[in-house]
Design an enzyme around this catalytic site. Structure first.
Site, PDB file in Angstrom:
ATOM      1  N   LYS A 288       0.829  -1.206   0.000  1.00 17.00           N
ATOM      2  CA  LYS A 288       0.000   0.000   0.000  1.00 17.00           C
ATOM      3  C   LYS A 288       0.868   1.263   0.000  1.00 17.00           C
ATOM      4  O   LYS A 288       1.822   1.360   0.752  1.00 17.00           O
ATOM      5  CB  LYS A 288      -0.876  -0.025   1.258  1.00 17.00           C
ATOM      6  CG  LYS A 288      -2.173   0.696   1.101  1.00 17.00           C
ATOM      7  CD  LYS A 288      -3.072   0.445   2.285  1.00 17.00           C
ATOM      8  CE  LYS A 288      -4.135  -0.581   1.987  1.00 17.00           C
ATOM      9  NZ  LYS A 288      -4.921  -0.285   0.784  1.00 17.00           N
ATOM     10  N   ARG A 363     -12.236  -7.989  -2.275  1.00 19.26           N
ATOM     11  CA  ARG A 363     -13.176  -8.637  -3.200  1.00 19.26           C
ATOM     12  C   ARG A 363     -12.880 -10.130  -3.347  1.00 19.26           C
ATOM     13  O   ARG A 363     -13.770 -10.900  -3.681  1.00 19.26           O
ATOM     14  CB  ARG A 363     -13.138  -7.912  -4.554  1.00 19.26           C
ATOM     15  CG  ARG A 363     -11.803  -7.933  -5.233  1.00 19.26           C
ATOM     16  CD  ARG A 363     -11.714  -6.915  -6.362  1.00 19.26           C
ATOM     17  NE  ARG A 363     -11.479  -5.558  -5.862  1.00 19.26           N
ATOM     18  CZ  ARG A 363     -11.446  -4.475  -6.629  1.00 19.26           C
ATOM     19  NH1 ARG A 363     -11.636  -4.569  -7.916  1.00 19.26           N
ATOM     20  NH2 ARG A 363     -11.218  -3.287  -6.095  1.00 19.26           N
TER      21      ARG A 363
HETATM   22  N1  BES Z   1      -8.991  -1.699   2.193  1.00 23.32           N
HETATM   23  C1  BES Z   1      -8.730  -1.043   0.956  1.00 23.32           C
HETATM   24  C2  BES Z   1      -9.749   0.045   0.650  1.00 23.32           C
HETATM   25  C3  BES Z   1      -9.763   1.218   1.590  1.00 23.32           C
HETATM   26  C4  BES Z   1      -9.008   2.337   1.321  1.00 23.32           C
HETATM   27  C5  BES Z   1     -10.567   1.200   2.703  1.00 23.32           C
HETATM   28  C6  BES Z   1      -9.044   3.412   2.187  1.00 23.32           C
HETATM   29  C7  BES Z   1     -10.599   2.272   3.582  1.00 23.32           C
HETATM   30  C8  BES Z   1      -9.851   3.379   3.323  1.00 23.32           C
HETATM   31  C9  BES Z   1      -8.778  -2.046  -0.198  1.00 23.32           C
HETATM   32  O1  BES Z   1      -8.361  -3.319   0.116  1.00 23.32           O
HETATM   33  C10 BES Z   1      -7.884  -1.534  -1.287  1.00 23.32           C
HETATM   34  O2  BES Z   1      -6.731  -1.450  -1.044  1.00 23.32           O
HETATM   35  N2  BES Z   1      -8.472  -1.176  -2.423  1.00 23.32           N
HETATM   36  C11 BES Z   1      -7.761  -0.644  -3.527  1.00 23.32           C
HETATM   37  C12 BES Z   1      -8.198  -1.405  -4.755  1.00 23.32           C
HETATM   38  C13 BES Z   1      -7.322  -1.183  -5.958  1.00 23.32           C
HETATM   39  C14 BES Z   1      -5.962  -1.791  -5.719  1.00 23.32           C
HETATM   40  C15 BES Z   1      -7.965  -1.821  -7.162  1.00 23.32           C
HETATM   41  C16 BES Z   1      -8.088   0.836  -3.651  1.00 23.32           C
HETATM   42  O3  BES Z   1      -9.227   1.236  -3.389  1.00 23.32           O
HETATM   43  O4  BES Z   1      -7.183   1.601  -3.954  1.00 23.32           O
HETATM   44 ZN    ZN Z   2      -6.263  -3.619  -0.003  1.00 24.60          ZN
END
Ligand code: BES
Ligand code: ZN
Ligand code: ZN
Length: 511
Positions: A288, A363
């Site tokens: 991340k 997902r």
């Molecule tokens: N847990 C995150 C989404 C999230 C972001 C929740 C900020 C709460 C606050 C999720 O697992 C994620 O990382 N999603 C990515 C998806 C992308 C890689 C397609 C996103 O939203 O950037």
């Molecule tokens: Zn994630």
């Protein structure tokens, strides 16, 4: 007891226990809060009658300040008090209830909750005469309870002990008030429990911890309609998404927790609620970035916590709907056993998925849960709830969750449940034209849905999930924005909000 028209003790509840403390004397009350509508005359005459009897001249003087007090929603006027009716009371809080809409009532309740937060006081609430519906009063009380929430792991504090005790002072018997207040208490406690789990650090709440928590919560509920089953290790053989994510942290590894509430009765709908339970989301190998966004990722299990609290609350409320909660729990760690971008996994039911970005892990665990619900549980409705995409927050901010469903009736009903409960949702489109983004050359679909550059990350994530629900009536709630609050204000503290519990209990109770 000499009481003014506005105040005559009818019902009282404490927020710390289910026990009614009926019979409390006014002598035990430490603080008095009175809701006031902009038509202040009535409250004024009622109050001055009361003051006349108690002989407080200070208060008369303070009443001169009233013209400045417009009784806007949540506006507070503090008046000093030294009358005899409430010997321990030194302050009266007048709180404006504005236009008496649900929102305004919530603001008023939260403002009072914040005033008495951590005081451990015994607070009596007098509500405006105009509040004739028990729901208005229970909405006020819910907001008051939620705004009092605190959480920490400091060795010498037990914030729950300091929760203010609440009494409601009602002018007369209001039909179903007792039942509505009890429901408000049950649901508020469920929200509190959800927040507790979200705040719990990830070194403590691994998937095994959540499983133990669920088991002990079910045992404590002592309700024969409730059962819990935890899947781990070999039992997860068919749950390819859960294993792919959760084996990045093989000790203790992932868990699928199934809590079933099956009340007696025929012809009841069966609702399956599926929650994303990522106990920490590093992003995995697709680490991340920027790194400070990782700090909030202990809350990536907010959906799973919400479905657990919801099913337990519904059981306590005795709602006649069959509900199965599925908590899809895994840690998304960076390790030698992490999945790789380009891996292909086989989900429950056999669909194959090409993994492109290991940070889109939510997902993957949800897909198994949705397919399992469709293929094994024969539900009338499937609802999933997940802190799924940053895009949801970009699109709707932190006040509304993104709701996806093809069923307009259900969308309308859930929207209304959101307005009633305070957990608000906005109906978003499942855009068929964007489906090509799921194309994969080597598997049934890819999972980040970023082909063809449509963006709309929350929409394409929903389209991905839809692939796993068969022909069921399905709703997806993306709570990435609403699951966590960035501010300590109103009904929320900074951190977990418990979003979804109020919405789902309200909606399921109405089925
Ligand atoms: N847990 C995150 C989404 C999230 C972001 C929740 C900020 C709460 C606050 C999720 O697992 C994620 O990382 N999603 C990515 C998806 C992308 C890689 C397609 C996103 O939203 O950037
Ligand atoms: Zn994630
Ligand atoms: Zn995540």
């Amino acid at each position: 007891m000499p009481l003014i028209d506005l105040l005559s003790l009818a019902v009282e509840k404490t927020s710390t226990s289910a026990k009614s403390r009926k019979g409390i004397g006014f002598g035990q009350i430490d603080a008095l809060a009175i809701g006031v509508t902009p038509e202040k005359k009535m409250a004024k005459s009622a109050l001055s009658e009361f003051l006349g009897k108690s002989g407080s001249s200070e208060l008369e003087a303070e009443m001169g300040k009233w013209p400045e007090f417009a009784a806007k929603a949540g506006e507070i006027l503090e008046i000093t008090y030294s009358g005899e009716n409430f010997p321990k009371v030194t302050r009266i809080y007048l709180v404006g209830t504005g236009d008496s809409s649900r929102d305004a009532i919530r603001k008023a309740g939260a403002a009072i909750g914040r005033k008495v937060k951590l005081s451990g006081k015994s607070v009596a609430l007098g509500l405006p005469k105009e509040f004739t519906a028990s729901k208005q009063i229970s909405t006020f009380v819910s907001a008051l309870l939620l705004s009092q929430y605190t959480w920490n792991l400091k060795s010498e504090s037990d914030p729950k002990k300091k929760v203010a005790h609440l009494s409601i002072i009602a002018e007369r018997e209001i039909p179903s008030l007792e039942a509505d207040l009890e429901a408000a208490r049950i649901v508020s406690e469920a929200v509190w429990n959800t927040r507790d789990l979200v705040h719990t650090p990830s070194n403590i709440k691994n998937p095994e911890y959540l499983a133990k928590f669920a088991k002990s919560a079910v045992a404590k509920a002592k309700n024969s309609a409730l059962t819990v089953h935890v899947r781990a290790g070999k039992e997860l053989a068919e749950f390819g998404g859960v294993r792919a994510v959760g084996n990045s942290s093989p000790k203790p590894g992932p868990r699928v927790i199934e809590i079933s509430y099956k009340p007696r009765g025929t012809k009841i709908p069966h609702v399956v609620i599926v929650g994303k339970g990522i106990t920490f989301d590093t992003g995995g190998i697709s680490l991340k970035r920027p790194y400070d966004t990782m700090m909030a990722m202990k809350s990536d299990m907010a959906g799973a916590a919400a479905v657990m609290s919801t099913v337990l609350a519904l059981a306590e409320l005795g709602v006649k709907v069959r509900v199965t909660a599925l908590m899809m729990c895994a840690e998304n760690a960076l390790s030698a056993t992490s999945q790789r971008p380009s891996d292909v996994i086989t989900h429950f039911g056999g669909k194959t998925v090409e993994v492109l970005n290991t940070d889109a892990e939510g997902r993957l665990v949800l897909a198994d849960g949705l397919a399992y619900a469709d293929l094994k549980l024969n539900p009338d409705y499937i609802v999933d709830i997940a802190t799924l995409t940053g895009s949801a927050t970009l699109g709707l901010g932190r006040q509304y969750a993104a709701m996806y469903t093809r069923n307009q009736k259900v969308a309308k009903k859930l929207y209304e449940s959101g307005e009633i409960s305070g957990d608000r949702v906005w109906h978003m489109p499942l855009i068929d034209d964007y489906k090509s983004s799921l194309h994969s050359d080597i598997a049934d679909i890819n999972h980040t849905a970023d082909k063809d550059g449509f963006s709309a990350g929350s929409v394409t994530a929903a389209l991905f999930l839809e692939e796993f629900v068969g022909k069921r009536t399905w709703v997806h709630l993306d709570i990435a924005g609403t699951g966590r609050s960035e501010v300590d204000a109103g009904e929320y503290v900074k951190g977990g909000t418990g979003f979804g519990v109020r919405l789902l209990t309200e909606w399921i109770s109405s089925l």
